[in-house]
Design a protein around this motif. Structure first.
Motif, short mmCIF file in Angstrom:
data_model
loop_
_atom_site.label_atom_id
_atom_site.label_comp_id
_atom_site.label_asym_id
_atom_site.label_seq_id
_atom_site.Cartn_x
_atom_site.Cartn_y
_atom_site.Cartn_z
N LEU A 1 42.87 52.34 34.09
CA LEU A 1 43.69 51.13 34.21
C LEU A 1 43.02 50.10 35.10
CD1 LEU A 1 46.24 49.65 33.48
CD2 LEU A 1 47.41 50.82 35.37
N LEU A 2 42.42 50.54 36.19
CA LEU A 2 41.71 49.62 37.06
C LEU A 2 40.56 48.95 36.32
CD1 LEU A 2 41.02 48.28 39.72
CD2 LEU A 2 39.85 50.39 40.42
N ARG A 3 39.84 49.72 35.54
CA ARG A 3 38.73 49.15 34.79
C ARG A 3 39.24 48.11 33.79
NH1 ARG A 3 34.40 52.93 31.76
NH2 ARG A 3 36.25 53.50 30.54
N GLU A 4 40.38 48.39 33.17
CA GLU A 4 40.96 47.45 32.21
C GLU A 4 41.40 46.16 32.90
OE1 GLU A 4 45.10 47.05 29.65
OE2 GLU A 4 44.27 49.05 30.02
N LEU A 5 42.10 46.29 34.03
CA LEU A 5 42.61 45.11 34.72
C LEU A 5 41.50 44.28 35.35
CD1 LEU A 5 45.75 46.71 36.37
CD2 LEU A 5 45.70 45.12 34.44
N SER A 6 40.43 44.94 35.78
CA SER A 6 39.32 44.20 36.39
C SER A 6 38.53 43.40 35.35
CB SER A 6 38.38 45.16 37.13
OG SER A 6 37.70 46.01 36.22
N SER A 7 38.85 43.59 34.08
CA SER A 7 38.20 42.84 33.02
C SER A 7 38.94 41.55 32.69
CB SER A 7 38.08 43.70 31.75
OG SER A 7 37.25 44.81 31.97
N GLU A 8 40.02 41.26 33.41
CA GLU A 8 40.77 40.03 33.19
C GLU A 8 40.24 38.93 34.11
OE1 GLU A 8 44.97 40.56 33.41
OE2 GLU A 8 44.98 42.25 32.00
N LEU A 9 40.25 37.70 33.61
CA LEU A 9 39.71 36.58 34.37
C LEU A 9 40.42 36.41 35.71
CD1 LEU A 9 37.75 34.18 34.40
CD2 LEU A 9 39.51 32.82 33.25
N GLY A 10 41.72 36.64 35.73
CA GLY A 10 42.48 36.46 36.96
C GLY A 10 42.06 37.39 38.08
N TRP A 11 41.30 38.44 37.75
CA TRP A 11 40.90 39.38 38.79
C TRP A 11 39.99 38.69 39.81
CZ3 TRP A 11 37.36 43.60 40.31
CH2 TRP A 11 38.02 44.65 40.92
N GLY A 12 39.27 37.66 39.39
CA GLY A 12 38.47 36.91 40.35
C GLY A 12 39.34 36.28 41.42
N LEU A 13 40.48 35.68 41.01
CA LEU A 13 41.42 35.12 41.98
C LEU A 13 41.98 36.22 42.88
CD1 LEU A 13 43.43 32.72 39.62
CD2 LEU A 13 41.60 32.09 41.21
N ALA A 14 42.28 37.36 42.26
CA ALA A 14 42.84 38.47 43.03
C ALA A 14 41.86 38.98 44.08
CB ALA A 14 43.24 39.61 42.09
N MET A 15 40.57 38.99 43.74
CA MET A 15 39.59 39.50 44.69
C MET A 15 39.42 38.59 45.90
SD MET A 15 38.86 42.43 43.61
CE MET A 15 40.60 42.36 43.09
N VAL A 16 39.43 37.27 45.67
CA VAL A 16 39.34 36.34 46.80
C VAL A 16 40.56 36.53 47.71
CG1 VAL A 16 39.28 33.92 47.49
CG2 VAL A 16 37.97 34.68 45.50
N ARG A 17 41.71 36.67 47.10
CA ARG A 17 42.94 36.90 47.86
C ARG A 17 42.84 38.18 48.68
NH1 ARG A 17 47.69 39.83 47.12
NH2 ARG A 17 49.69 38.73 47.46
N ALA A 18 42.33 39.25 48.06
CA ALA A 18 42.20 40.52 48.77
C ALA A 18 41.23 40.42 49.93
CB ALA A 18 41.74 41.61 47.80
N GLY B 1 52.47 35.87 34.96
CA GLY B 1 53.59 35.97 34.03
C GLY B 1 53.59 37.22 33.19
N ARG B 2 52.74 38.21 33.54
CA ARG B 2 52.66 39.46 32.79
C ARG B 2 52.74 40.64 33.77
NH1 ARG B 2 47.62 40.04 30.74
NH2 ARG B 2 46.91 38.74 32.46
N PRO B 3 53.86 40.77 34.47
CA PRO B 3 53.94 41.81 35.52
C PRO B 3 53.76 43.21 34.96
CG PRO B 3 56.12 40.95 34.99
CD PRO B 3 55.14 40.06 34.29
N LEU B 4 53.14 44.04 35.79
CA LEU B 4 52.95 45.44 35.41
C LEU B 4 54.28 46.19 35.51
CD1 LEU B 4 49.66 46.26 37.37
CD2 LEU B 4 49.88 46.00 34.89
N ALA B 5 54.55 47.02 34.53
CA ALA B 5 55.73 47.89 34.59
C ALA B 5 55.57 48.88 35.75
CB ALA B 5 55.88 48.64 33.27
N TRP B 6 56.68 49.42 36.19
CA TRP B 6 56.64 50.34 37.34
C TRP B 6 55.74 51.54 37.07
CZ3 TRP B 6 57.73 50.21 42.28
CH2 TRP B 6 57.87 51.40 43.00
N THR B 7 55.78 52.06 35.85
CA THR B 7 54.93 53.21 35.53
C THR B 7 53.45 52.84 35.59
OG1 THR B 7 55.19 52.69 33.18
CG2 THR B 7 56.66 54.38 34.12
N ALA B 8 53.12 51.60 35.17
CA ALA B 8 51.73 51.15 35.23
C ALA B 8 51.30 50.97 36.68
CB ALA B 8 51.55 49.84 34.46
N GLN B 9 52.20 50.46 37.52
CA GLN B 9 51.88 50.33 38.94
C GLN B 9 51.65 51.71 39.56
OE1 GLN B 9 54.37 47.74 41.36
NE2 GLN B 9 55.05 46.62 39.54
#
Length: 475
Positions: A15-32, A129-137
């Protein structure tokens, strides 16, 4: 959910590998990174031992290579990378400006890094606008705890389940974090002074014009995305319109992930900037920036320091001042000290993917060179070499440790132990992600004498060489 004692999967972080392939992950990394920089241990390490401000593209490339290794389906590749990262972190230690000790192996800090990456990934999907379901979290959280255990840390450094994670996270935000110089450096200095990626070095004027707009916007987007309790804790004001900019940026990346998944994959974008393939997109980037330059200022080619050498040319020697600033001062603090040369050792060891013994040889050789330089130039004994001290002493610098360093690098680069360095091995040593193709890669094998001569000419500041410049800078 399975516990962390479950045997690792062939692909342990799907799942991490899948999510890190989204463009928004760049924004998430700066935030982190901002949240990480507020942790006292991490802040001290960033300001004392890191080159992320001076060489951000190189740091980005190295991070992406490391992640690819950690996501690899072969356990031996993952284990080798984890061991390399642990050795790297073990070498990060010191005392901050307030006299407090810090260590790259601090358990709380290492757990906090993964906590911020997890929470920022969840926030990325929520803000898009595409929140992860609790099971995915739950699955994603399990993967991060598994990663923590894989690094040899106690997985209990993060709460055992997601329900207990959120109280822990809020407590860290409100009680443990601090407003540090590292936070300000990420939010303002890094985004405001980001150099052009190496592929676009010839468009510096246009890049500076675009950055003058994009830098403040990126800072506003990042600030608005941070948890409100954290902003209150470290007293960061939210500029006007930041919320709207943040919502637009994250929603835009979310739409891009839905409708243009291949074109907006961060890994694919990095590949477009990679010099291994002379791709047409690089010409498009150049044309866009040239157009922007024409609208904002007179278009002119601004060359990097010195001139690129070509076969048959005899470039002018470096000035000691330029060599100090552009090559030796890796941390960008205006002085030369061990962390500067350690960053070069780290770069080479990572690039060649050396085992522990050969990596140790590289670090030892660089440290011997540092001791030789300090003995000759640190006249006031304060543990650092100033620019003026280097300029004054450059003409009479000793060379024995530098010759030994050349020998060690030759042996590390000669992967097949042939006694020569092939063009492929030479390229592997000097190639930096996102750089232009090396024009100085030799046509044939290099003997140790030839390699040593080229290395000494450059590292003694006697002759510029674009290939070696790419090793020590971002290009």
């Amino acid at each position: 959910m399975p516990d962390t004692d479950t045997p690792p999967l062939a692909t342990p972080y799907p799942l991490l590998r899948e999510l890190s392939s989204e463009l928004g992950w760049g924004l998430a990394m700066v935030r982190a990174v901002v949240l990480q920089a507020a942790h006292p241990q991490i802040a001290a390490a960033l300001m004392d031992d890191s080159t992320f401000l001076t060489h951000p593209w190189r740091r980005l490339h190295n991070t992406m290579v490391s992640m690819q290794r950690q996501f690899d389906e072969h356990p031996e590749v993952r284990e080798r990378e984890v061991a390399r990262l642990n050795r790297l972190h073990a070498r990060i230690a010191g005392v901050d400006a307030n006299g407090a000790a810090f260590s790259g192996m601090d358990p709380e800090a290492r757990a906090w890094v993964l906590a911020t990456l997890f929470e920022s990934t969840v926030a990325m999907r929520r803000n898009s606008g595409r929140p992860l379901a609790w099971t995915a979290q739950q699955q994603l959280y399990f993967e991060f705890r598994l990663m923590l255990a894989g690094f040899g840390d106690d997985p209990a450094g993060l709460p055992e389940d997601l329900a207990h994670f959120w109280p822990y996270y809020e407590q860290m935000l409100t009680e443990r974090l601090e407003h540090s110089a590292a936070v300000d450096s990420v939010l303002h200095r890094l985004l405001d002074t980001m150099p052009p990626p190496p592929l676009l070095h010839s468009q510096r004027t246009a890049w500076a014009a675009a950055r003058s707009i994009a830098g403040p916007v990126a800072a506003r987007i990042t600030i608005a995305s941070l948890p409100a309790s954290f902003r209150d804790r470290v007293q960061i004001d939210t500029p006007v319109l930041s919320g709207a900019l943040m919502a637009g940026a994250y929603r835009g990346t979310g739409l891009a992930a839905l409708f243009l998944p291949g074109a907006t994959n961060p890994w694919a974008i990095a590949d477009l900037l990679d010099p291994e393939d002379d791709q047409p997109v690089s010409m498009v980037f150049g044309a866009v920036l040239r157009g922007a330059s024409a609208l904002t200022s007179a278009v002119r080619a601004v060359r990097p320091h010195g001139t690129s050498s070509r076969p048959g040319s005899d470039p002018a020697p470096w000035s000691a001042r330029d060599f100090f600033t552009h090559v030796l001062d890796q941390t960008g603090d205006g002085t030369l000290s061990w962390p500067d040369l350690a960053s070069l050792a780290r770069e080479i060891a990572s690039r060649l993917d050396l085992d522990a013994d050969r990596e140790a040889n590289v670090y030892t050789a660089f440290h011997s060179w540092w001791q030789e330089l300090a003995a000759a130039l640190d006249t006031d004994g304060d543990g650092v070499i100033s620019l003026q001290q280097y300029v004054d002493g450059a003409p009479t610098l000793p060379a024995p440790a530098l010759v030994t360093l050349a020998d060690v690098l030759f042996d590390a680069t000669d992967a097949d132990h042939s006694g020569t360095i092939s063009p492929q091995e030479y390229h592997r040593l000097l190639h930096t992600g996102f750089a232009h193709q090396l024009t100085t890669t030799p046509d044939g094998d290099l003997t140790k004498t030839a390699f040593t001569t080229e290395f000494l000419h450059f590292m003694a500041g006697r002759r510029p060489d674009p290939a070696w410049e790419r090793l020590t800078t971002d290009s």
